[in-house]
Scaffold this active site. Structure first.
Site, PDB file in Angstrom:
ATOM      1  N   LYS A 129       0.819  -1.216   0.000  1.00 26.21           N
ATOM      2  CA  LYS A 129       0.000   0.000   0.000  1.00 26.21           C
ATOM      3  C   LYS A 129       0.851   1.263   0.000  1.00 26.21           C
ATOM      4  CE  LYS A 129      -3.549  -2.657   0.835  1.00 26.21           C
ATOM      5  NZ  LYS A 129      -4.871  -2.748   0.348  1.00 26.21           N
TER       6      LYS A 129
HETATM    7  C1  LIG Z   1      -0.984  -7.864   2.389  1.00 31.45           C
HETATM    8  C2  LIG Z   1      -2.106  -7.731   1.425  1.00 31.45           C
HETATM    9  N1  LIG Z   1      -2.154  -8.550   0.375  1.00 31.45           N
HETATM   10  C3  LIG Z   1      -3.143  -8.485  -0.520  1.00 31.45           C
HETATM   11  C4  LIG Z   1      -4.170  -7.581  -0.378  1.00 31.45           C
HETATM   12  C5  LIG Z   1      -5.237  -7.541  -1.432  1.00 31.45           C
HETATM   13  O1  LIG Z   1      -5.063  -6.451  -2.296  1.00 31.45           O
HETATM   14  P1  LIG Z   1      -6.295  -5.823  -3.043  1.00 31.45           P
HETATM   15  O2  LIG Z   1      -7.249  -5.396  -1.976  1.00 31.45           O
HETATM   16  O3  LIG Z   1      -5.750  -4.671  -3.793  1.00 31.45           O
HETATM   17  O4  LIG Z   1      -6.873  -6.879  -3.896  1.00 31.45           O
HETATM   18  C6  LIG Z   1      -4.168  -6.706   0.711  1.00 31.45           C
HETATM   19  C7  LIG Z   1      -5.228  -5.704   0.958  1.00 31.45           C
HETATM   20  O5  LIG Z   1      -5.688  -4.991   0.176  1.00 31.45           O
HETATM   21  C8  LIG Z   1      -3.093  -6.762   1.618  1.00 31.45           C
HETATM   22  O6  LIG Z   1      -3.017  -5.902   2.630  1.00 31.45           O
HETATM   23  N1  LIG Z   2      -6.626  -5.196   2.426  1.00 33.51           N
HETATM   24  C1  LIG Z   2      -6.919  -3.822   2.570  1.00 33.51           C
HETATM   25  C2  LIG Z   2      -8.373  -3.538   2.492  1.00 33.51           C
HETATM   26  C3  LIG Z   2      -8.632  -2.176   1.955  1.00 33.51           C
HETATM   27  O1  LIG Z   2      -8.303  -2.191   0.615  1.00 33.51           O
HETATM   28  P1  LIG Z   2      -7.976  -0.938  -0.267  1.00 33.51           P
HETATM   29  O2  LIG Z   2      -6.855  -1.393  -1.121  1.00 33.51           O
HETATM   30  O3  LIG Z   2      -9.208  -0.638  -1.014  1.00 33.51           O
HETATM   31  O4  LIG Z   2      -7.582   0.214   0.593  1.00 33.51           O
HETATM   32  C4  LIG Z   2      -6.278  -3.321   3.861  1.00 33.51           C
HETATM   33  O5  LIG Z   2      -5.266  -3.865   4.222  1.00 33.51           O
HETATM   34  O6  LIG Z   2      -6.742  -2.415   4.497  1.00 33.51           O
END
Ligand SMILES: Cc1ncc(COP(=O)(O)O)c(C=O)c1O
Ligand SMILES: N[C@@H](CCOP(=O)(O)O)C(=O)O
Length: 548
Positions: A129
């Site tokens: 993120k």
């Molecule tokens: C460590 C981790 N892997 C995978 C995901 C999944 O990613 P996305 O929500 O973009 O599909 C998340 C949360 O979003 C995460 O925090």
């Molecule tokens: N897995 C995410 C959930 C929120 O997803 P986002 O990518 O839309 O912000 C988290 O770790 O918070």
């Protein structure tokens, strides 16, 4: 649609024209980049997408660029200098990635056989993120400084960010925004359902503009509260709400960069067997569908991709869609034959979300899937041979009707055969149980002495299955979305019997040591969006009066 084409017949904007954005539900269009970044969610409840996806006709020439220079090339196709002058955009990008611990920001490592691991966790909070949220934090700051020039007191544009997190977005957003002027950040997490380190990373940040709310409920409840706030005219008239979740287009945009960057890294690492122009597979641990959707945009811009592999845990709404064409909230729990851990006490909540070893993906409704649905509906409409305006209108109507069924009936589908076939041409899916996640962590540790986090392990297991279907020797890039130290419970469960394994010395980075001793600030709140609304108003008021 062929690789890299724009989604309509009209030419994509050039560097100097401004890219415009429309809502996936069809009632909002013609917005600027700044508008969509600050608004987050469209007023019709839809998500913003560019009216045209730019074709990166010169993308091969980016092959030797640094991450930062490549990021500028990609982003400047979406943000014209008339909105952000080139030197300012370069400066925002440079500052955003100067906080990363790896020189190449998102390094690619050969893992095993033809699988390469794209490490995305070298930012301040050790999760993928950071790549987007360091950038978004600086972008918010840039727009706010510009809007507030010469203004004082209550005349200043004050952004109230409200976000939902299953663990990682929360700390990444907080680290991207802490201490920034004219922004308050409210982060909602499901109480007791994020890992202990994730919780500490969020709640030990004591800056006055950071507000952590622990919600009695699951991640979907948090996400619904955020969407209800965005839809509420009351708080929208008094507070300017901003989004940090991947509903915000800037999140997706920033993540497009590492798909191109990893492709070029692969070409450098395999000069004899992989040439620029060859296709690659990407396996992406998926929850809210933002990460993989960024790859889809890279592909539409021209990146040669064979398949995107959607890797889900036992909360498998996405996997079920690809298998059946139906998108339904109700989770199908793994049977003993699949190696599920139900009998070992893993909790399946009444609300249908299963608590797994990869908690950041414990999501029933993937909000970004709506953006892909728009493209699927658009392509379906395009086959009728009408003009582009009509195709877009149809797409917006179809998405609205699917989403209304999801809200009112708990699901939609099966979608038309052609729609599902289009989805299957670019994507395939895999569901990975908790037991398989543990087995993958253990196997990789034994074979190559590498410790995977449980989300990354879901992706690697899916990558292995996909590799077995791909052409022999075909390379596959598996996204590593978090550092294993964030998920001590799962990693220790997998590796506790391995000779010589010791979590604190092998996995724990110095940045996490002593976090549990620090002062924390968090408020509990019920799963009630109106209660959250009142709390937000109250705390922003206190913050603006300087009482916090
Ligand atoms: C460590 C981790 N892997 C995978 C995901 C999944 O990613 P996305 O929500 O973009 O599909 C998340 C949360 O979003 C995460 O925090
Ligand atoms: N897995 C995410 C959930 C929120 O997803 P986002 O990518 O839309 O912000 C988290 O770790 O918070």
């Amino acid at each position: 649609m062929s690789n890299g084409a724009v989604p309509n017949g009209s030419p994509a904007p050039t560097h100097t024209q401004s890219q415009r954005y429309l809502s996936t539900r069809g009632d909002d269009s013609g917005l600027s980049f700044e508008d969509v970044v600050l608004k987050g969610l469209a007023s019709d409840g839809g998500l913003y997408i560019p009216e045209q996806v730019p074709t990166a006709s010169q993308w091969e020439s980016w092959k030797d660029l640094s991450f930062v220079d490549l990021a500028y090339e990609v982003l400047s196709l979406y943000v014209s200098p008339s909105e952000i002058p080139a030197e300012d955009l370069k400066d925002i990008i440079r500052r955003s990635y100067s906080t990363f611990r790896a020189d190449d920001v998102t390094p690619l490592l050969p893992l095993q056989d033809n699988i390469h691991l794209l490490e995305l966790f070298h930012g301040p909070t050790f999760a993928f993120k950071d790549v987007a949220l360091q950038f978004l934090g600086n972008l918010f700051e840039y727009f706010l400084v510009r809007r507030n020039e010469g203004k004082t007191g209550r005349d200043r544009y004050h952004l109230t960010v409200v976000g939902a997190t299953s663990g990682d977005t929360g700390s990444a957003a907080i680290y991207g925004l802490r201490g920034k002027k004219d922004v308050s950040v409210f982060m909602l997490h499901p109480k007791g359902r994020v890992s202990p380190i994730q919780e500490l990373q969020m709640t030990t940040v004591l800056d006055a503009n950071v507000h952590n709310l622990a919600v009695t409920g699951n991640f979907d409840n948090c996400q619904d509260i955020v969407k209800a706030l965005f839809a509420d005219p009351d708080i929208n008239s008094t507070h300017k709400l901003g989004a940090v979740n991947s509903i915000n287009w800037a999140r997706i945009l920033a993540q497009i960069v590492y798909y191109f960057y990893s492709y070029f890294s692969l070409a450098r690492q395999r000069p004899d067997s992989f040439k620029i122009g060859d296709k690659v597979r990407y396996s992406v641990p998926s929850g809210n569908f933002g990460d993989i959707l960024a790859g889809y945009f890279a592909h539409r811009m021209g990146l040669p991709v064979d398949k995107f592999v959607i890797a889900t845990n036992e909360n498998d709404i996405l996997d079920r869609f690809w298998k059946t064409g139906r998108y339904e909230k109700q989770a199908s729990y793994g049977s003993a034959a699949e190696g599920g851990l139900e009998s070992d006490g893993v909790k399946a909540h009444e609300d249908g979300v299963k608590e797994t070893l990869s908690p950041a993906m414990d999501i029933l409704v993937s909000s970004n899937f709506e953006r892909l649905l728009w493209f699927l509906a658009y392509e379906f409409a395009s086959s009728a041979g009408m003009d582009d305006e009509w195709n877009k209108k149809q797409a917006g109507q179809e998405v609205s009707s699917w989403l209304a069924d999801l809200k009112n009936k708990g699901g939609f589908g099966p979608v038309y055969k052609d729609v599902l076939e289009t989805a299957r041409r670019t994507f395939e899916s895999e569901r990975v149980s908790d037991q398989e996640t543990l087995d993958t962590i253990r196997a990789l540790y034994k074979d190559v002495a590498y410790v995977l986090d449980p989300h990354t392990a879901v992706g690697v297991e899916a990558a292995k299955r996909s590799a077995a279907r791909a052409a022999p020797g075909a390379p596959l890039i598996s996204l590593s979305t978090a550092h294993p130290a964030k998920f001590a419970g799962a990693v220790t469960l997998a590796l506790k019997d391995e000779v010589g394994f010791e979590f604190d010395s092998k996995v724990l980075p110095p940045e996490f040591v002593g976090l549990d001793k620090k002062e924390k600030r968090v408020r509990d709140v019920e799963n009630d969006w109106k209660a959250v609304r009142e709390l937000v108003k109250e705390e922003v008021e206190e913050e603006l009066k300087g009482k916090r």
